[in-house]
Design a protein around this motif. Structure first.
Motif, short mmCIF file in Angstrom:
data_model
loop_
_atom_site.label_atom_id
_atom_site.label_comp_id
_atom_site.label_asym_id
_atom_site.label_seq_id
_atom_site.Cartn_x
_atom_site.Cartn_y
_atom_site.Cartn_z
N VAL A 113 0.72 -1.30 -0.03
CA VAL A 113 -0.02 0.11 0.07
C VAL A 113 0.81 1.20 -0.15
O VAL A 113 1.72 1.17 0.86
N TYR A 114 0.43 2.29 -0.69
CA TYR A 114 1.28 3.35 -0.97
C TYR A 114 0.72 4.53 -0.04
O TYR A 114 1.47 5.25 0.57
N GLY A 115 -0.56 4.49 0.27
CA GLY A 115 -1.00 5.61 1.25
C GLY A 115 -1.91 4.89 2.64
O GLY A 115 -2.52 3.97 2.39
N TYR A 116 -1.67 5.44 3.93
CA TYR A 116 -2.47 4.69 4.87
C TYR A 116 -2.95 6.00 5.52
O TYR A 116 -2.09 6.79 6.30
N LEU A 117 -4.15 6.40 5.65
CA LEU A 117 -4.72 7.54 6.18
C LEU A 117 -5.80 7.30 7.04
O LEU A 117 -6.63 6.54 6.86
N LEU A 118 -5.96 8.41 7.84
CA LEU A 118 -7.25 8.28 8.83
C LEU A 118 -8.54 9.04 7.92
O LEU A 118 -8.42 9.87 7.27
#
Length: 201
Positions: A98-103
């Motif tokens: 995964v490239y992005g991991y955001l709330l």
């Protein structure tokens, strides 16, 4: 133009995100899905640049989709949106490429910026989520996690042994080690702790 698909099971939130992202000059929302199977079909059909995925969806989770994209060697890059700062989820996301991991409470401008950065091949990780892993790493070995996962499905030690081709005594030792590492008093308590951290997903 950055082509994205958006997957979120809450219709109101999905619609709001799609509307806000569509206001960006360089972002086009080519598909919206409410579950994992639907978004997987869209990824195969539209071949988007970026998929923005809710972590918890019906049929297939965002992490399931990320793993399928990795397995299929798709060029689509994944951004996971989550309300959970669970270390197990984060570790699985990283393993799935995964490239992005955001709330989920990330602002629309911040999300649009994250989409651009991911499109350019950069990783975008929420600092609170990445710190959760450093503060609380999984203490279980891969085999202990496997035993715990099967126990969480309701299997007794004998059945776990049969499934993993291990003796009853070996399985009992793995379970005992896992209970001790998690600071639990019982198997049920250990499973609850591991589940709450996302270590059995």
């Amino acid at each position: 133009m950055i082509r994205i698909v958006l997957a979120e099971d809450q219709k109101l939130l999905r619609g709001a995100l799609a509307t806000l992202l569509s206001l960006e000059d360089d972002i086009e929302v080519v598909g919206q899905a409410e579950n994992g199977e639907e978004v997987m079909s869209m990824i195969q059909q539209y071949e988007p640049d970026v998929a923005v995925l809710d972590i918890e969806m019906p049929l297939k989770t965002g992490l399931d989709i990320a793993e399928l994209i990795q397995k299929n060697k798709s060029a689509c890059r994944v951004i996971i949106l989550t309300t959970f700062a669970r270390p197990g989820y984060f570790q699985r996301a990283m393993q799935a490429g995964v490239y992005g991991y955001l709330l989920k409470d990330t602002g629309s401008e911040e999300l649009a910026d994250a989409i651009r950065r991911v499109y350019d091949g950069k990783r975008v990780i929420n600092s609170e989520l990445s710190l959760a892993v450093w503060d609380d790493p999984c203490p279980l070995s891969p085999r202990e996690r496997e035993v715990m996962k099967l126990a969480a499905q309701g299997l007794v030690l004998q059945d776990i042994g049969a499934q993993l081709f291990l003796s009853y005594g070996t399985v009992r030792n793995y379970m005992s080690e896992a209970i001790g590492k998690l600071g639990a008093n019982t198997r049920i308590e250990a499973i609850d702790i591991a589940r709450s951290k996302g270590w059995l997903d």
